[in-house]
Design an enzyme around this catalytic site. Structure first.
Site, short mmCIF file in Angstrom:
data_model
loop_
_atom_site.label_atom_id
_atom_site.label_comp_id
_atom_site.label_asym_id
_atom_site.label_seq_id
_atom_site.Cartn_x
_atom_site.Cartn_y
_atom_site.Cartn_z
N SER A 140 43.44 2.28 20.59
CA SER A 140 43.18 3.52 20.54
C SER A 140 41.57 3.66 20.44
CB SER A 140 43.65 3.96 19.09
OG SER A 140 43.05 5.21 18.93
N TYR A 154 44.06 2.70 9.94
CA TYR A 154 44.54 2.76 11.42
C TYR A 154 43.64 2.26 12.43
CZ TYR A 154 45.95 4.96 15.42
OH TYR A 154 46.29 5.32 16.97
#
Length: 248
Positions: A140, A154
């Site tokens: 990401s 995350y």
């Protein structure tokens, strides 16, 4: 062309979107996710729309590590080979550290990183036996730097996935096995549908098309969509800590 493609987390979001794109291109698909009912519905849809392809589905919790190996090997046996494995399954959120949410953060870490190791192990075993293959690790944009609050764990897992991908690229340099690190920005899925601060978010169809194009290029690293996330990633990474803290 990579004909036989395995996708984890294929019942929703980006995984489901990639399955549709590759089915339209005539690829055979090996799809797995926890929601077996949704996988079976997707299987029926894709086989009806593209009768010339094979679509295999199996229920899989990627945190059941022994099952990961069993499912990957089973798909390989049924299709004869696996040409590309997309490590896509993951959890899209975490909780602030020190607020009593260790169990949730541990689950995010296990699903996004430990399970990614298991999937990579299973895929690489197959690729080494075949002496060919393409491993795709979904990181990401948030993995380029630490983020505060709910994104802390995350972002850390996605940084770990990116590091894992680069290490595997070093391991496979000069071999007929490619490893790609894909870093999406905000692409509209159920995971981020209610996210208020989602700059430059694109719709699912646009994002998936860009994602498939980036994967098929088989580059070592690709931000998706390329614009604006490629230049922005360098800005995010190079901002002095004080400025980054105020911006975030």
């Amino acid at each position: 062309m990579r004909k036989n493609i395995l996708i984890t987390g294929a019942s929703t979001g980006l995984g489901e979107g990639m399955a549709r794109e590759w089915a339209a291109k005539g690829c055979n698909l090996a799809l797995c996710a926890r929601r077996a009912d949704k996988l079976e519905a997707l299987q029926r849809e894709l086989q009806q729309a593209h009768p010339g392809i094979r679509v295999l589905v199996r229920g899989l919790d990627v945190c059941d590590y022994e099952q990961v190996f069993e499912v990957f090997r089973g798909f390989r046996e049924e299709l004869g080979s696996l040409d590309r494995v997309v490590v896509n399954a993951g959890i899209g959120s975490s909780q602030p550290i020190g607020r009593g949410h260790f169990a949730a953060n541990r689950k995010t870490a296990e699903t996004n990183f430990i399970a990614a190791i298991a999937q990579s192990e299973a895929a690489m075993e197959i690729f080494r036996e075949q002496n060919s293959g393409h491993l795709v690790l979904m990181s990401s944009v948030s993995g380029v730097r630490g983020f505060r609050g709910p994104l802390n764990v995350y972002a850390a897992t996605k940084a770990a996935v990116a590091s894992l991908a680069e290490g595997l690229q070093l391991d496979t340099k000069g071999k007929p096995i490619n490893v790609s690190n894909i870093l999406p920005g905000y692409i509209l899925t159920d995971i981020n549908r209610d996210t208020k601060n989602a700059p430059f978010r694109v719709d699912l169809e646009t994002g998936v098309k860009a994602l498939v194009k980036a994967i098929e290029s088989e580059k070592r690293r690709a931000f998706v969509p390329w614009w604006p996330w490629t230049p922005l990633s360098y800005v995010i990474k190079s901002l002095p800590f004080g400025l980054f803290a105020r911006a975030m």
